[in-house]
Design a protein around this motif. Structure first.
Motif, PDB file in Angstrom:
ATOM      1  N   LEU A  22     -29.554  17.120-147.684  1.00 23.55           N
ATOM      2  CA  LEU A  22     -29.620  17.064-149.140  1.00 23.55           C
ATOM      3  C   LEU A  22     -30.166  15.710-149.548  1.00 23.55           C
ATOM      4  CD1 LEU A  22     -26.194  18.662-150.082  1.00 23.55           C
ATOM      5  CD2 LEU A  22     -28.441  19.718-150.182  1.00 23.55           C
ATOM      6  N   VAL A  23     -31.303  15.700-150.193  1.00 20.56           N
ATOM      7  CA  VAL A  23     -31.938  14.445-150.582  1.00 20.56           C
ATOM      8  C   VAL A  23     -31.408  13.958-151.923  1.00 20.56           C
ATOM      9  CG1 VAL A  23     -34.136  13.344-151.117  1.00 20.56           C
ATOM     10  CG2 VAL A  23     -34.014  15.016-149.277  1.00 20.56           C
ATOM     11  N   ASP A  24     -31.180  14.858-152.852  1.00 23.17           N
ATOM     12  CA  ASP A  24     -30.731  14.458-154.186  1.00 23.17           C
ATOM     13  C   ASP A  24     -29.255  14.780-154.367  1.00 23.17           C
ATOM     14  OD1 ASP A  24     -30.499  13.648-156.787  1.00 23.17           O
ATOM     15  OD2 ASP A  24     -31.582  15.352-157.633  1.00 23.17           O
ATOM     16  N   LEU A  25     -28.444  13.748-154.240  1.00 20.78           N
ATOM     17  CA  LEU A  25     -27.005  13.913-154.450  1.00 20.78           C
ATOM     18  C   LEU A  25     -26.566  13.365-155.799  1.00 20.78           C
ATOM     19  CD1 LEU A  25     -25.653  12.987-150.904  1.00 20.78           C
ATOM     20  CD2 LEU A  25     -25.924  15.252-151.903  1.00 20.78           C
ATOM     21  N   SER A  26     -27.527  13.099-156.681  1.00 24.23           N
ATOM     22  CA  SER A  26     -27.171  12.510-157.978  1.00 24.23           C
ATOM     23  C   SER A  26     -26.214  13.387-158.795  1.00 24.23           C
ATOM     24  CB  SER A  26     -28.417  12.134-158.783  1.00 24.23           C
ATOM     25  OG  SER A  26     -29.267  13.227-158.955  1.00 24.23           O
ATOM     26  N   PHE A  45     -23.394   7.564-152.415  1.00 23.38           N
ATOM     27  CA  PHE A  45     -24.542   6.703-152.693  1.00 23.38           C
ATOM     28  C   PHE A  45     -24.884   5.838-151.478  1.00 23.38           C
ATOM     29  CE2 PHE A  45     -26.667   2.948-154.486  1.00 23.38           C
ATOM     30  CZ  PHE A  45     -27.722   3.578-155.117  1.00 23.38           C
ATOM     31  N   ASN A  46     -23.865   5.260-150.847  1.00 24.97           N
ATOM     32  CA  ASN A  46     -24.118   4.443-149.657  1.00 24.97           C
ATOM     33  C   ASN A  46     -24.754   5.259-148.545  1.00 24.97           C
ATOM     34  OD1 ASN A  46     -23.367   1.749-150.306  1.00 24.97           O
ATOM     35  ND2 ASN A  46     -21.221   2.360-150.281  1.00 24.97           N
ATOM     36  N   GLY A  47     -24.379   6.537-148.431  1.00 27.70           N
ATOM     37  CA  GLY A  47     -25.016   7.410-147.451  1.00 27.70           C
ATOM     38  C   GLY A  47     -26.495   7.619-147.738  1.00 27.70           C
ATOM     39  N   LEU A  48     -26.835   7.673-149.021  1.00 25.84           N
ATOM     40  CA  LEU A  48     -28.242   7.858-149.396  1.00 25.84           C
ATOM     41  C   LEU A  48     -29.096   6.640-149.090  1.00 25.84           C
ATOM     42  CD1 LEU A  48     -27.990   9.602-152.885  1.00 25.84           C
ATOM     43  CD2 LEU A  48     -28.772  10.614-150.739  1.00 25.84           C
ATOM     44  N   SER A  54     -29.791   8.486-143.789  1.00 25.84           N
ATOM     45  CA  SER A  54     -30.763   9.249-144.576  1.00 25.84           C
ATOM     46  C   SER A  54     -32.212   8.974-144.219  1.00 25.84           C
ATOM     47  CB  SER A  54     -30.570   8.956-146.066  1.00 25.84           C
ATOM     48  OG  SER A  54     -29.310   9.397-146.473  1.00 25.84           O
ATOM     49  N   GLY A  55     -32.447   8.082-143.280  1.00 28.87           N
ATOM     50  CA  GLY A  55     -33.821   7.725-142.978  1.00 28.87           C
ATOM     51  C   GLY A  55     -34.335   6.747-144.012  1.00 28.87           C
ATOM     52  N   PHE A  56     -35.623   6.631-144.100  1.00 25.18           N
ATOM     53  CA  PHE A  56     -36.228   5.670-145.014  1.00 25.18           C
ATOM     54  C   PHE A  56     -36.770   6.389-146.242  1.00 25.18           C
ATOM     55  CE2 PHE A  56     -36.115   3.416-141.019  1.00 25.18           C
ATOM     56  CZ  PHE A  56     -35.633   2.188-141.423  1.00 25.18           C
ATOM     57  N   VAL A  57     -35.840   6.842-147.081  1.00 24.78           N
ATOM     58  CA  VAL A  57     -36.195   7.566-148.299  1.00 24.78           C
ATOM     59  C   VAL A  57     -36.050   6.605-149.477  1.00 24.78           C
ATOM     60  CG1 VAL A  57     -35.618   9.523-149.785  1.00 24.78           C
ATOM     61  CG2 VAL A  57     -35.347   9.721-147.306  1.00 24.78           C
ATOM     62  N   PRO A  58     -37.135   6.346-150.208  1.00 27.76           N
ATOM     63  CA  PRO A  58     -37.035   5.460-151.376  1.00 27.76           C
ATOM     64  C   PRO A  58     -36.088   6.028-152.430  1.00 27.76           C
ATOM     65  CG  PRO A  58     -39.326   5.863-150.808  1.00 27.76           C
ATOM     66  CD  PRO A  58     -38.487   6.810-149.990  1.00 27.76           C
ATOM     67  N   MET A  59     -35.346   5.143-153.077  1.00 25.79           N
ATOM     68  CA  MET A  59     -34.402   5.547-154.115  1.00 25.79           C
ATOM     69  C   MET A  59     -35.014   5.349-155.488  1.00 25.79           C
ATOM     70  SD  MET A  59     -31.440   6.669-153.228  1.00 25.79           S
ATOM     71  CE  MET A  59     -30.620   6.502-154.780  1.00 25.79           C
ATOM     72  N   ARG A  65     -28.635   3.411-166.564  1.00 26.92           N
ATOM     73  CA  ARG A  65     -27.461   4.162-166.105  1.00 26.92           C
ATOM     74  C   ARG A  65     -27.455   4.244-164.576  1.00 26.92           C
ATOM     75  NH1 ARG A  65     -26.558  10.034-166.418  1.00 26.92           N
ATOM     76  NH2 ARG A  65     -24.338  10.306-166.642  1.00 26.92           N
ATOM     77  N   PRO A  66     -27.260   3.103-163.914  1.00 24.33           N
ATOM     78  CA  PRO A  66     -27.324   3.072-162.443  1.00 24.33           C
ATOM     79  C   PRO A  66     -26.016   3.553-161.803  1.00 24.33           C
ATOM     80  CG  PRO A  66     -26.938   0.871-163.278  1.00 24.33           C
ATOM     81  CD  PRO A  66     -27.078   1.773-164.474  1.00 24.33           C
ATOM     82  N   LEU A  67     -25.807   4.864-161.806  1.00 22.19           N
ATOM     83  CA  LEU A  67     -24.516   5.427-161.411  1.00 22.19           C
ATOM     84  C   LEU A  67     -24.083   5.050-159.994  1.00 22.19           C
ATOM     85  CD1 LEU A  67     -24.411   8.997-162.963  1.00 22.19           C
ATOM     86  CD2 LEU A  67     -23.113   6.977-163.601  1.00 22.19           C
ATOM     87  N   GLY A  68     -24.990   5.088-159.034  1.00 18.27           N
ATOM     88  CA  GLY A  68     -24.611   4.755-157.658  1.00 18.27           C
ATOM     89  C   GLY A  68     -24.124   3.329-157.528  1.00 18.27           C
TER      90      GLY A  68
END
Length: 154
Positions: A22-26, A45-48, A54-59, A65-68
């Motif tokens: 799952l890439v989008d856990l927002s 969020f830390n897992g993302l 999660s690999g090298f996936v840009p956030m 509203r920076p929820l993470g």
């Protein structure tokens, strides 16, 4: 439309059972924040942002509203740990994966830290951190955001 965190956890568990990434856990992070489950939201969020998980996936992060980052701040605040240090550690991880968005991440950290009232910690981080020189004016801007959102002056 409101999603409960327990529903999100069931979907996440089901995806893991089928080895789906799952890439989008927002939505799950937002649901956990809404229910004040700060540790769960911070863990998601830390897992993302962990390249080993999660690999090298840009956030992508919402500056207003920076929820993470807010979840990390609330989680460490409840555990009475250094807020600015933990939030900025997350920013540095995000910046390793996507250095072009580093300024946005740093400013979002200032917003998150300001929302929890930890402006003084961020001004101290800005003054004494090893990363301070590297982050430069953006970190000063983040400290200003934190002060403004906390209703304080440095």
């Amino acid at each position: 439309f409101s999603t409960s965190f327990s529903s999100c956890k069931r979907v996440i568990a089901l995806a893991k059972d089928y080895n789906l990434n799952l890439v989008d856990l927002s939505p799950a992070i937002e649901a956990a924040c809404r229910e004040e489950k700060w540790e769960d939201a911070a863990d998601l969020f830390n897992g993302l942002i962990d390249p080993d998980v999660s690999g090298f996936v840009p956030m992508s992060i919402d500056l207003e509203r920076p929820l993470g980052l807010y979840a990390i701040a609330k989680d460490v605040q409840q555990r009475e740990l250094p807020i600015a240090e933990h939030v900025m550690d997350a920013v540095m991880k995000m910046s390793m994966v996507n250095p072009t968005d580093q300024e946005r991440y740093v400013l979002a950290a200032g917003v998150a830290i300001g929302y929890v009232g930890a402006w003084k910690e961020l001004t101290e981080y800005q003054a004494f951190s090893f990363n301070s020189a590297r982050l430069g004016h953006t970190l000063i801007g983040a400290a200003m955001y934190a002060c403004l959102l906390s209703g304080k002056t440095a």
